[in-house]
Scaffold this motif. Structure first.
Motif, PDB file in Angstrom:
ATOM      1  N   ALA A  79       2.104   5.182   6.201  1.00 56.96           N
ATOM      2  CA  ALA A  79       0.643   5.039   6.230  1.00 56.96           C
ATOM      3  C   ALA A  79       0.116   5.139   7.658  1.00 56.96           C
ATOM      4  CB  ALA A  79       0.240   3.702   5.602  1.00 56.96           C
ATOM      5  N   ARG A  82       0.364   8.789   8.785  1.00 58.01           N
ATOM      6  CA  ARG A  82      -0.675   9.582   8.136  1.00 58.01           C
ATOM      7  C   ARG A  82      -2.049   9.288   8.747  1.00 58.01           C
ATOM      8  NH1 ARG A  82       0.743   8.457   3.327  1.00 58.01           N
ATOM      9  NH2 ARG A  82      -0.599   6.661   3.036  1.00 58.01           N
ATOM     10  N   GLN A  83      -2.285   8.019   9.074  1.00 59.10           N
ATOM     11  CA  GLN A  83      -3.556   7.634   9.678  1.00 59.10           C
ATOM     12  C   GLN A  83      -3.693   8.217  11.084  1.00 59.10           C
ATOM     13  OE1 GLN A  83      -4.723   3.386  11.038  1.00 59.10           O
ATOM     14  NE2 GLN A  83      -5.362   3.498   8.897  1.00 59.10           N
ATOM     15  N   TYR A  94      -7.910   9.679   5.302  1.00 62.10           N
ATOM     16  CA  TYR A  94      -6.943   8.687   5.751  1.00 62.10           C
ATOM     17  C   TYR A  94      -7.397   7.937   6.997  1.00 62.10           C
ATOM     18  CZ  TYR A  94      -4.109  11.569   2.647  1.00 62.10           C
ATOM     19  OH  TYR A  94      -3.650  12.270   1.562  1.00 62.10           O
TER      20      TYR A  94
END
Length: 212
Positions: A79, A82-83, A94
């Motif tokens: 996460a 991806r952010q 995202y």
């Protein structure tokens, strides 16, 4: 005597065979779909309440905590990666919640298009700080001048940020009809960052490209 015998002969008592037939006819036939000894059509006895509750219980803590912890950390790393990529590319799917929305994108584009004095504050303040340390104990007057210049730079940067905010606030009201809470802090904090280090990355490479 003849009458008594005739009367006794005329009385017919039920025979054992007839009684047996009547009892068999009164016995209810078993309902189709039900097994003998059961009260429902499931072919098994109804479970007790305690047994049903025990069957529905699920453990709150996973059995293999180490494996669950590794999976959670892996998901968090994915996460974050991806952010980070979204903040570099500007992919709003995202982005963090504080950076999402058309109004926040408009604020970023406006701040990035403007030459802000505040964005030069950190490098200039670092230079002033180094010079002040180097001149400490040698020239007291020079250190005082550098410190005064540093405070003056802070004041100029704050005034410039306030001017920037009033212009941006007017544009936000004209475009969106309102100014979301926390927008002023968001805009000023971005203005005080170096343009190359701002995240999400500026949408345009150069200054002067204002949003419409």
């Amino acid at each position: 005597m003849a009458d008594a015998q005739g009367t006794s002969r005329s009385l017919d008592y039920p025979r054992p065979v007839a009684l047996l037939r009547n009892k068999q006819s009164e016995t209810p036939e078993p309902t189709p779909g039900l097994l003998p000894g059961t009260g429902d059509g499931k072919g098994r006895p109804t479970p007790k309440r305690k047994e049903a509750e025990a069957a529905n219980k699920r453990p709150l803590v996973p059995t293999d905590r180490k494996s669950a912890g590794r999976d959670a950390k892996s998901q968090q790393r994915e996460a974050r990666a991806r952010q980070y990529q979204a903040m570099k590319a500007g992919d709003e799917r995202y982005l963090p919640a504080k950076d999402k929305g058309p109004s926040r994108r408009y604020v970023r584009d406006y701040v990035d298009a403007r030459w802000n004095i505040a964005e030069f504050f950190l490098p200039i303040a670092l230079v002033f700080f180094v010079v002040m340390i180097a001149t400490t104990g040698r020239a007291g007057a020079a250190s005082f001048v550098i410190l005064a210049a540093l405070y003056l730079l802070v004041l100029i940067a704050v005034v410039d940020a306030v001017i920037m905010w009033f212009g941006l606030k007017k544009r936000l009201r004209a475009k969106f009809g309102e100014v979301p809470k926390g927008t002023a802090f968001y805009a000023v904090m971005r203005a005080f960052q170096l343009r190359r280090s701002r995240m999400p990355k500026p949408a345009h490479a150069k200054h002067g490209v204002y949003p419409k």
